[in-house]
Design an enzyme around this catalytic site. Structure first.
Site, PDB file in Angstrom:
ATOM      1  N   LYS A 166       0.857  -1.188   0.000  1.00 46.01           N
ATOM      2  CA  LYS A 166       0.000   0.000   0.000  1.00 46.01           C
ATOM      3  C   LYS A 166       0.886   1.227   0.000  1.00 46.01           C
ATOM      4  CE  LYS A 166       0.781   1.308   4.497  1.00 46.01           C
ATOM      5  NZ  LYS A 166       1.448   2.564   4.919  1.00 46.01           N
ATOM      6  N   ASP A 177      -3.392  -0.939  10.613  1.00 44.87           N
ATOM      7  CA  ASP A 177      -3.523  -0.944   9.158  1.00 44.87           C
ATOM      8  C   ASP A 177      -4.185  -2.208   8.621  1.00 44.87           C
ATOM      9  OD1 ASP A 177      -2.381   1.521   8.923  1.00 44.87           O
ATOM     10  OD2 ASP A 177      -0.470   0.832   8.104  1.00 44.87           O
TER      11      ASP A 177
END
Length: 284
Positions: A14, A139
């Site tokens: 990401k 996350d």
């Protein structure tokens, strides 16, 4: 297709296209706003169902003790939560740098939960998996839900967005940055106002960047080098930095000239995590 007993799955990288820290809560967690995009590049995890209850993790574990490995922790958490009698063998091919800010450990944990939810037929919803994943890291939920999103709160409140596809050259300057060290540092900027209006004007702002550059000069050196090609930015708490392009050729040109002391890769952004795309192809 319900008799599948083994398969492989990507654990994608990401990027944080912006990261704002709005304040610090009494429990020590930080209120933040950040825009996540996924890349079509990441670690590779292979899963093999076992009739024995053991969870075995092999491959590129970088010397991390099994019980400290987020892949193992994710598997054990789901196995315990759902009272699963079966076990699993998991092999990791590591492509994403540790301490790089591209979500390697969190992504590995999320892909493990997603994969074993299918392999063990636990049939938990994405919300239920995300709730479990939050125990492993802030996350993890965004990787579980697998959509480009703006995260609010401590990162668990997700607002899905659609982003235009871009190509990125991501550079790891071979420096490991501790997320905990950055978020506990007294000099970290923690007072950015919450976004009101168009979030797109905030692209490429990161409240952690100035502190990380001060603590890790190699990150500043990387950002300055990348500026020759395009506006450069750090992702997460670093140390990975990136530049954005419209085409693969432009990103490839940067990678081809990368100093030999650094590592890098190119990838395109995707609005749906490759882990979700691959699982759908296998099981749907």
């Amino acid at each position: 297709m319900n008799n599948i007993t083994s398969f492989s799955l990507i654990a994608p990288a990401k990027l944080n296209l912006f990261l704002h820290i709005n304040g610090r809560r009494d429990d020590g967690y930080h209120e933040l706003e950040t825009l996540f995009t996924f890349l079509n590049y990441g670690d590779e995890l292979s899963f093999e169902l076992s009739d024995l209850p053991a969870i075995i993790v092999t491959g590129d574990t970088n010397g991390i003790a099994t019980t400290d490995n987020l892949i193992y922790k994710a598997a054990l958490l789901l196995q315990t939560q759902c009272k699963i009698k079966q076990g699993v063998k998991i092999n990791l091919i590591k492509r994403l740098p540790m301490g790089g800010g591209v979500g390697g450990g969190s992504s590995d944990a999320a892909s493990t939960l997603l994969a074993l939810n299918k392999l063990w037929k636990t049939a938990l919803s994405l919300d239920e998996l995300a709730h479990l994943g939050l125990q492993l890291g802030a996350d993890v939920p965004v990787f579980i839900h697998g959509k480009s999103a703006i995260a609010h709160g401590i990162g668990e409140q997700l607002e899905q967005v659609m982003l235009e596809q871009k190509w990125y050259c991501v550079v790891f300057p071979n420096q490991h940055v501790s997320t905990a060290k950055i978020f506990t540092h007294p000099e970290l900027k923690r007072d950015t106002p919450k976004i009101s209006g168009d979030w797109q004007q905030h692209i490429l702002t990161n409240d952690c960047e100035s502190l990380v550059k001060k603590l890790c000069p190699e990150v500043e050196k990387t950002l300055q080098w990348l500026l020759k090609y395009a506006p450069s930015k750090m992702t997460g708490t670093g140390s990975c930095c990136f530049v954005e392009f419209a085409t693969q050729v432009q990103a490839q040109d940067v990678l081809a000239n990368l100093p030999h002391t650094w590592q890098g890769f190119i990838a395109s952004s995707v609005n749906t995590s490759p882990a979700h795309t691959e699982l759908a192809a296998i099981f749907d």
